[in-house]
Write an enzyme that holds these catalytic residues in place. Sequence first.
Site, short mmCIF file in Angstrom:
data_model
loop_
_atom_site.label_atom_id
_atom_site.label_comp_id
_atom_site.label_asym_id
_atom_site.label_seq_id
_atom_site.Cartn_x
_atom_site.Cartn_y
_atom_site.Cartn_z
N ASP A 47 0.82 -1.21 0.00
CA ASP A 47 0.00 0.00 0.00
C ASP A 47 0.86 1.26 0.00
O ASP A 47 0.49 2.27 -0.57
CB ASP A 47 -1.00 0.01 1.17
CG ASP A 47 -2.27 0.76 0.80
OD1 ASP A 47 -2.78 0.54 -0.31
OD2 ASP A 47 -2.73 1.59 1.60
N GLU A 87 0.14 10.61 4.71
CA GLU A 87 0.05 9.15 4.64
C GLU A 87 1.43 8.52 4.40
O GLU A 87 1.77 7.52 5.02
CB GLU A 87 -0.89 8.71 3.51
CG GLU A 87 -2.28 8.37 3.99
CD GLU A 87 -3.24 8.05 2.85
OE1 GLU A 87 -2.87 7.26 1.96
OE2 GLU A 87 -4.35 8.61 2.86
N GLU A 139 -10.74 6.52 -2.48
CA GLU A 139 -10.69 6.98 -1.09
C GLU A 139 -11.84 6.40 -0.26
O GLU A 139 -11.66 6.02 0.90
CB GLU A 139 -10.74 8.51 -1.04
CG GLU A 139 -9.54 9.20 -1.71
CD GLU A 139 -8.23 9.04 -0.96
OE1 GLU A 139 -7.83 7.90 -0.66
OE2 GLU A 139 -7.60 10.07 -0.66
N GLU A 209 -9.72 -2.89 -6.03
CA GLU A 209 -9.64 -2.87 -4.56
C GLU A 209 -9.79 -4.29 -3.99
O GLU A 209 -9.09 -4.66 -3.04
CB GLU A 209 -10.69 -1.92 -3.97
CG GLU A 209 -10.39 -0.44 -4.21
CD GLU A 209 -9.17 0.08 -3.45
OE1 GLU A 209 -8.81 -0.49 -2.39
OE2 GLU A 209 -8.56 1.06 -3.92
#
Length: 220
Positions: A47, A87, A139, A209
């Site tokens: 990620d 992030e 998101e 995803e």
Amino acid sequence: GGGIGITETWLKKHTLLYKGATRHPFILSIRDGTVDLSSFKRWLGQDYLFVRNLVPFVADVLQKSSKDDKDGDMEVVLGGITSLSDELTWFKNEASKWDVMLHGIAPQKTNQDYCRFLESLMSTEVDYTVAITAFWAIETVYQKSFAFCLEDGSKTPAELIDTCQRWGNEGFGRYCQTLQGIANGCLEKATDDIRSKAEATFIRVLEFEIEFCNMSQGRD
Ligand code: HMH
């Protein structure tokens, strides 16, 4: 704003896929505390690489939002870039906590495919409406997934609460709603052709995803 937007109708129409992404076994394993730590570490490293690739994509969305008069959109997307910057810092700290070496990590095939898909959306041929819809979907899947791991009754391990908070917090939820409002506004004004391209892109994001979570579990 107000009323039912086009994205809300899509979320209903594609419920199975949406649940597949936001209630994936990987997410459920975090929520019930059975998560395999090697899966979590694999997810963390992959990620991080994904978010690095998300930055140029969102920079392109920013550029697209600055064309014409997209009232106020630019500031929201700019805030999104700031949040990605935070992030990346968070990933570096988290990785050192878990002894994950971010420098030595190669992107897995699913991750590469997802990043290539993001790149394809950066083409000047791709309309702002399609790009902002993709960004909202990307998101939102994380927001809904991780917020679920913080709800009453979840048994998320203490050491994973911070990760879930990162995307599951209320501020991030409001930000996703703002993105949704922007996407809805664009979609309402869009031609049928662009609207159907945006829907296909939304579906593709959900599929990626799901694949990303599969990959994290070593099931790719
Ligand atoms: C795979 N999707 C993936 N990673 C993320 N960090 C987000 C969405 C949200 O930024």
